[in-house]
Design a protein around this motif. Structure first.
Motif, PDB file in Angstrom:
ATOM      1  N   GLU A  90       0.810  -1.212   0.000  1.00  0.00           N
ATOM      2  CA  GLU A  90       0.000   0.000   0.000  1.00  0.00           C
ATOM      3  C   GLU A  90       0.851   1.272   0.000  1.00  0.00           C
ATOM      4  OE1 GLU A  90       1.185  -0.829   4.125  1.00  0.00           O
ATOM      5  OE2 GLU A  90       0.366  -2.059   2.485  1.00  0.00           O
ATOM      6  N   GLU A  97       3.160  -1.733  -6.759  1.00  0.00           N
ATOM      7  CA  GLU A  97       2.754  -0.641  -7.654  1.00  0.00           C
ATOM      8  C   GLU A  97       3.639  -0.599  -8.899  1.00  0.00           C
ATOM      9  OE1 GLU A  97       3.218   4.074  -7.245  1.00  0.00           O
ATOM     10  OE2 GLU A  97       1.673   3.244  -5.908  1.00  0.00           O
ATOM     11  N   ASP A 137      -7.890  -5.180  -9.296  1.00  0.00           N
ATOM     12  CA  ASP A 137      -7.829  -3.771  -8.902  1.00  0.00           C
ATOM     13  C   ASP A 137      -8.422  -2.870  -9.982  1.00  0.00           C
ATOM     14  OD1 ASP A 137      -6.577  -4.553  -6.587  1.00  0.00           O
ATOM     15  OD2 ASP A 137      -4.573  -3.903  -7.188  1.00  0.00           O
ATOM     16  N   VAL A 147      -9.571   1.391  -4.134  1.00  0.00           N
ATOM     17  CA  VAL A 147      -8.505   0.403  -4.312  1.00  0.00           C
ATOM     18  C   VAL A 147      -7.391   0.757  -3.329  1.00  0.00           C
ATOM     19  CG1 VAL A 147      -6.827  -0.574  -5.920  1.00  0.00           C
ATOM     20  CG2 VAL A 147      -9.099   0.090  -6.730  1.00  0.00           C
ATOM     21  N   GLY A 148      -6.907  -0.243  -2.597  1.00  0.00           N
ATOM     22  CA  GLY A 148      -5.980   0.037  -1.509  1.00  0.00           C
ATOM     23  C   GLY A 148      -4.525   0.162  -1.891  1.00  0.00           C
ATOM     24  N   ARG A 153      -5.173   2.638  -7.542  1.00  0.00           N
ATOM     25  CA  ARG A 153      -5.610   3.470  -6.422  1.00  0.00           C
ATOM     26  C   ARG A 153      -5.830   4.904  -6.897  1.00  0.00           C
ATOM     27  NH1 ARG A 153      -1.982   3.186  -1.204  1.00  0.00           N
ATOM     28  NH2 ARG A 153      -0.384   3.588  -2.785  1.00  0.00           N
ATOM     29  N   ASP A 154      -4.979   5.341  -7.847  1.00  0.00           N
ATOM     30  CA  ASP A 154      -5.130   6.658  -8.464  1.00  0.00           C
ATOM     31  C   ASP A 154      -4.493   6.604  -9.838  1.00  0.00           C
ATOM     32  OD1 ASP A 154      -5.254   9.316  -9.234  1.00  0.00           O
ATOM     33  OD2 ASP A 154      -4.649  10.098  -7.273  1.00  0.00           O
TER      34      ASP A 154
END
Length: 285
Positions: A90, A97, A137, A147-148, A153-154
């Motif tokens: 995260e 990521e 995701d 989304v963690g 997530r972005d």
């Protein structure tokens, strides 16, 4: 002319950037004239982890106090990959990521050739978990759910930092797997990552398209390759498990007891290659 993208994703262990060359060459041979309609690309995320793993290996092996070097190196790189991808995922800029960024970048390169074409993914070993998490995701983000971790997530922030611009609607849908027509997993170890969860929380991706088909090949003698249907009702409905003897020519004794050879030979197996080629013919014809 109909075109289709084939995207390969590697698994655990020390992996070179050209890891998919043999697979792609064998598929081109099987496809013949149709090979020209297949846009072939490979995702490479092991480079994110390699330098640190190499440092640990060099330091420990130099002591001369460890045995079974080949197997030990496979375990170090393999478990290091899995642990690295899940550890603190995260955190912004995490390995998780970065690996998702490699998948998205590879898909963008395919999109530039032919936007909107169907995509077939082939994922080996840990690559099945990496890709499944990526698509899961992406589907959550597309549904407006939080989304963690990872780029979804972005996604706007990721595209701005990576591309210096926003994604087009076509690019966003494509890298999110909206045109994915098939997924082939080989030696998949998703069960290892979900084993601690209650069955109600073991949820696979949703079928991205009406054409979608997921075939999971595993060798019963490969302790890192698992069937997926037993995981939950969702996996039973979505996945077709197929049993093979990966690398049958290696020798009966070797294949009866697990070793890295059993895990790393799926992409040379005729049953796997024939299934992928059949999928590509169906979509490119």
């Amino acid at each position: 002319m109909t075109q289709v993208a084939l995207i390969a994703v590697h698994g655990m262990g020390e992996t070179l950037p050209d890891y998919a060359d043999g697979l792609l060459a064998q598929l081109r041979t099987r496809l013949g004239a149709l090979a020209g309609r297949v846009v072939m690309r490979s995702v490479y995320y092991q480079g994110i982890l390699h330098d640190n793993q190499r440092m640990v290996w060099d330091r420990t092996s130099a002591t001369g106090q460890v045995r079974y070097a080949a197997l030990r190196k496979f375990v170090l790189y393999g478990l290091g990959d899995a642990a690295g991808l899940e550890n603190r995922k995260e955190i912004p800029g995490s390995v998780y990521e970065q690996a998702q960024g490699e998948i998205a970048t590879t898909l963008l390169a395919a999109h530039a050739v032919r936007p909107g074409m169907p995509v077939v993914f082939v994922a080996q070993s840990l690559g099945g978990q990496v890709l499944s998490s990526y698509l899961y995701d992406a589907q959550k983000a597309a549904a407006g759910k939080p989304v963690g971790a990872g780029i979804w997530r972005d996604i706007d922030a990721w595209s701005g930092a990576t591309l210096g611009r926003s994604l087009t609607a076509s690019e966003l849908a494509f890298i999110g797997g909206a045109t994915c027509a098939a997924l082939v997993t080989t030696g998949c170890n998703i069960p290892i990552f979900v084993a601690a969860h209650q069955e109600m929380h073991i949820i696979p991706i949703s079928p991205p398209t009406s054409l979608f088909k997921w075939i999971n090949f595993y060798d019963p003698d490969d302790v890192l390759g698992w069937p997926l249907q037993p995981l939950s009702s969702g996996y039973r409905a979505l996945v077709e498990d197929r049993v093979i003897n990966a690398g049958g020519g290696v020798g009966d004794f070797l294949m009866r007891s697990w070793n890295p050879l059993a895990h790393n030979t799926y992409w040379d197996d005729d049953a796997v290659l024939d299934a992928i080629a059949a999928m590509l013919r169906r979509l490119a014809a």
